[in-house]
Design an enzyme around this catalytic site. Structure first.
Site, short mmCIF file in Angstrom:
data_model
loop_
_atom_site.label_atom_id
_atom_site.label_comp_id
_atom_site.label_asym_id
_atom_site.label_seq_id
_atom_site.Cartn_x
_atom_site.Cartn_y
_atom_site.Cartn_z
N GLU A 1 0.81 -1.22 0.00
CA GLU A 1 0.00 0.00 0.00
C GLU A 1 0.84 1.27 0.00
O GLU A 1 0.46 2.28 -0.59
CB GLU A 1 -0.93 0.01 1.22
CG GLU A 1 -1.99 -1.07 1.24
CD GLU A 1 -3.16 -0.78 0.30
OE1 GLU A 1 -3.41 0.42 0.03
OE2 GLU A 1 -3.80 -1.74 -0.16
N ASP B 1 -8.20 5.49 -8.63
CA ASP B 1 -8.75 4.16 -8.86
C ASP B 1 -10.28 4.17 -8.82
O ASP B 1 -10.92 3.11 -8.77
CB ASP B 1 -8.21 3.16 -7.83
CG ASP B 1 -8.60 3.53 -6.40
OD1 ASP B 1 -9.15 4.63 -6.19
OD2 ASP B 1 -8.36 2.72 -5.50
N THR C 1 -7.73 7.68 -0.81
CA THR C 1 -7.22 6.47 -0.16
C THR C 1 -6.33 6.95 0.98
O THR C 1 -5.48 7.82 0.78
CB THR C 1 -6.40 5.61 -1.14
OG1 THR C 1 -7.27 5.13 -2.17
CG2 THR C 1 -5.77 4.43 -0.43
#
Length: 274
Positions: free
Chosen positions: A56, A74, A79
């Site tokens: 990540e 995405d 995120t």
């Protein structure tokens, strides 16, 4: 007379042997069996956090990722945090809600209406730079860190490990499930059902049995990773298969307990967990 003495000695020997046998059985009953190794074990869980962080955030130091936040394009909006909570999938909202319940006077609380509004989209409406800065500042608060840990465990770690154990999987299998649920979600509607963790698992089980159903673990996990790779190829942001390739490496090495040291590549970088 000799026969009598011999008989007495034999009787005493039998009594002694019987007593030793009973003592041995008693001691065996009192010996506690070691529980099987699990991803929930402190050291194994730490390894799992490091592995996910390498994928990540390109770092093994997962505790530094509480402050992380960006849009990786995405389709899931922002995120952020230790496992990539997203503004478009609802788990980021859950983190901020939990934080606000425990610490009402915080800098993220005012963004709750905006987070509810953008849930299900990639929109930044009502968030933006001010929200990004508030997230980074909140990350210094242990209460906020605890909120991230709680939602990670509640929605991802515990469900993945629980299902893996029911499927008869080892520590490695438990981690493979956990990493999949982190990336693809549990199947709560945030992504198409067949592209979620439980969707991938269902597809894999249709092709091969889990160990608890009598299947071979290596073969089953290989099928699971094959099905996951197909889903990852559907998204440009997840098209790099480094994280599943690392898991295949551990599987090939038969490292079912995820014993250290672990050496693997992630997006071209070499990592070592000692």
């Amino acid at each position: 007379m000799k026969k009598k003495v011999i008989y007495c000695l034999l009787s005493l020997l039998m009594i002694v042997l019987y007593g030793c046998s009973q003592e041995s059985k008693s001691s065996q009953k009192n010996v506690k069996k070691e529980p099987p190794v699990s991803l929930t074990d402190k050291d194994k869980k730490e390894t799992a956090m490091e592995l996910v962080s390498s994928a990540e955030n390109s770092s093994l130091n997962w505790k530094k990722q509480y402050s992380y936040i960006e849009d990786i394009k995405d389709g899931r909006g922002y995120t952020a945090g230790i496992i990539g909570f997203c503004s478009g999938t609802g788990d980021m909202l859950e983190v901020v809600k939990n934080y606000t319940q425990e610490q009402p006077d915080n800098k993220l609380a005012k963004f709750l209406p905006a987070l509810k509004k953008v849930n299900g989209s990639d929109s930044h409406e009502g968030l933006g730079v001010e929200y990004e800065q508030a997230w980074k500042e909140a990350s210094k608060d242990p209460v906020f860190q605890k909120a991230q840990n709680k939602i990670r465990d509640r929605d991802y770690f515990k469900p993945a490990v629980k299902r893996a154990k029911k499927d008869g999987l080892s520590v490695l299998g438990q981690f493979i499930y956990y990493d999949a649920i982190v990336m693809h979600g549990p199947g709560d509607g945030s992504v198409p059902a067949d592209q979620s963790f439980f969707g991938i698992r269902k597809t894999a089980m249709a092709a091969y049995k889990t160990p608890s159903q009598g299947g071979n673990e290596k073969k089953y996990l290989t099928v699971f990773l094959d099905k996951r790779d197909k889903v990852m190829h559907m998204e440009d942001a997840h098209d790099d298969l480094s994280r599943t390739q690392a898991q295949r490496k551990f599987l090939k090495e038969k490292n079912y307990d995820l014993n250290k040291p672990l050496k693997f590549k992630m997006y071209g970088d070499l990592f070592k967990i000692k």
